[in-house]
Design a protein around this motif. Sequence first.
Motif, mmCIF file in Angstrom:
data_model
loop_
_atom_site.group_PDB
_atom_site.id
_atom_site.type_symbol
_atom_site.label_atom_id
_atom_site.label_comp_id
_atom_site.label_asym_id
_atom_site.label_seq_id
_atom_site.Cartn_x
_atom_site.Cartn_y
_atom_site.Cartn_z
ATOM 1 N N ARG A 235 0.840 -1.210 0.000
ATOM 2 C CA ARG A 235 0.000 0.000 0.000
ATOM 3 C C ARG A 235 0.868 1.252 0.000
ATOM 4 O O ARG A 235 0.603 2.215 -0.725
ATOM 5 N N PHE A 236 1.941 1.244 0.796
ATOM 6 C CA PHE A 236 2.797 2.431 0.884
ATOM 7 C C PHE A 236 3.645 2.613 -0.375
ATOM 8 O O PHE A 236 3.787 3.732 -0.877
ATOM 9 N N THR A 237 4.197 1.526 -0.901
ATOM 10 C CA THR A 237 5.155 1.674 -2.004
ATOM 11 C C THR A 237 4.490 1.635 -3.369
ATOM 12 O O THR A 237 4.994 2.225 -4.328
ATOM 13 N N ARG A 238 3.357 0.921 -3.497
ATOM 14 C CA ARG A 238 2.710 0.803 -4.824
ATOM 15 C C ARG A 238 1.237 1.189 -4.814
ATOM 16 O O ARG A 238 0.561 1.107 -5.836
ATOM 17 N N ASN A 239 0.717 1.562 -3.638
ATOM 18 C CA ASN A 239 -0.707 1.852 -3.466
ATOM 19 C C ASN A 239 -1.576 0.678 -3.931
ATOM 20 O O ASN A 239 -2.580 0.853 -4.599
ATOM 21 N N GLU A 240 -1.150 -0.519 -3.549
ATOM 22 C CA GLU A 240 -1.893 -1.732 -3.891
ATOM 23 C C GLU A 240 -2.265 -2.484 -2.624
ATOM 24 O O GLU A 240 -1.565 -2.398 -1.608
ATOM 25 N N PHE A 241 -3.362 -3.241 -2.719
ATOM 26 C CA PHE A 241 -3.792 -4.094 -1.605
ATOM 27 C C PHE A 241 -4.356 -5.375 -2.201
ATOM 28 O O PHE A 241 -5.086 -5.331 -3.185
ATOM 29 N N GLY B 274 11.034 -15.972 2.649
ATOM 30 C CA GLY B 274 12.180 -15.136 2.308
ATOM 31 C C GLY B 274 11.968 -13.703 2.743
ATOM 32 O O GLY B 274 11.041 -13.386 3.475
ATOM 33 N N VAL B 275 12.839 -12.850 2.280
ATOM 34 C CA VAL B 275 12.775 -11.435 2.625
ATOM 35 C C VAL B 275 12.512 -10.644 1.355
ATOM 36 O O VAL B 275 13.121 -10.895 0.332
ATOM 37 N N GLU B 276 11.574 -9.723 1.435
ATOM 38 C CA GLU B 276 11.291 -8.858 0.300
ATOM 39 C C GLU B 276 11.564 -7.429 0.742
ATOM 40 O O GLU B 276 11.446 -7.118 1.912
ATOM 41 N N PHE B 277 11.919 -6.586 -0.208
ATOM 42 C CA PHE B 277 11.915 -5.173 0.143
ATOM 43 C C PHE B 277 11.479 -4.338 -1.044
ATOM 44 O O PHE B 277 11.549 -4.772 -2.190
ATOM 45 N N ALA B 278 10.963 -3.177 -0.723
ATOM 46 C CA ALA B 278 10.520 -2.241 -1.750
ATOM 47 C C ALA B 278 10.953 -0.851 -1.308
ATOM 48 O O ALA B 278 11.282 -0.638 -0.139
ATOM 49 N N ILE C 217 12.319 -0.452 2.506
ATOM 50 C CA ILE C 217 11.510 -1.100 3.539
ATOM 51 C C ILE C 217 11.556 -2.608 3.350
ATOM 52 O O ILE C 217 11.227 -3.124 2.284
ATOM 53 N N TRP C 218 11.994 -3.314 4.390
ATOM 54 C CA TRP C 218 12.166 -4.754 4.354
ATOM 55 C C TRP C 218 10.995 -5.444 5.053
ATOM 56 O O TRP C 218 10.568 -5.025 6.124
ATOM 57 N N ASP C 219 10.521 -6.499 4.438
ATOM 58 C CA ASP C 219 9.383 -7.261 4.960
ATOM 59 C C ASP C 219 9.835 -8.692 5.223
ATOM 60 O O ASP C 219 10.412 -9.338 4.347
ATOM 61 N N THR C 220 9.557 -9.191 6.417
ATOM 62 C CA THR C 220 9.969 -10.558 6.778
ATOM 63 C C THR C 220 9.254 -11.615 5.957
ATOM 64 O O THR C 220 9.745 -12.715 5.801
#
Length: 219
Positions: A32-38, A47-51, A66-69
């Motif tokens: 939502r913050f990085t792509r305005n998607e939900f 794994g680990v994702e970040f945007a 921003i890293w997401d677990t």
Amino acid sequence: MAAYRAEDDYDYLFKVVLIGDSGVGKSNLLSRFTRNEFSLESKSTIGVEFATRSLNVDGKIIKAQIWDTAGQERYRAITSAYYRGAVGALLVYDVTRHSTFENVERWLRELRDHTDPNIVVMLIGNKSDLRHLVAVSTEDGKAFAERESLYFMETSALEATNVDNAFAEVLTQIYHIVSKKAVETGDEGAATTIPSKGERINVGKDDVSALKRVGCCST
């Protein structure tokens, strides 16, 4: 009209981590913050994702990485590498599942074990749109945040409520700490204190505690 700036044109790069139990909505807060998607269908990813997303703070371009677990929390396998270099964290629970709030203390302990003790941390009560299912009151969230000197907001990734505000507040506070350090060092040391473009910032131990207590819990 604001002058166009290329995606890689920024003044500061700050690493922010998302932590909290599986299913609390970390990935949707990130998208939502990085792509305005939900996505209602979002699955736990291994794994680990970040945007990334860039914001303008006091005339400076702040790029947030921003890293997401992303699903690792179920294995308790989040490593120190995930936390390394992080200067901000969003600690997320689900307001409709009390167990996720009970686990916040453990997450906070792990975060503090692996990062500078004065990392800027915001406690997030997510899924605030599900008002009829609320199991954790706003007051309980605020009380925990005050006790631990954290910022606090309730968000809804679904309705996009307070998502931008939460990330922007964390990034702004980090930036203020960094710029305060530059000023205190004086002109002579400013050149070395203010990082070159793209350099990661490590917040010093003594710079955040006063700030956090003052600004705690604004919604």
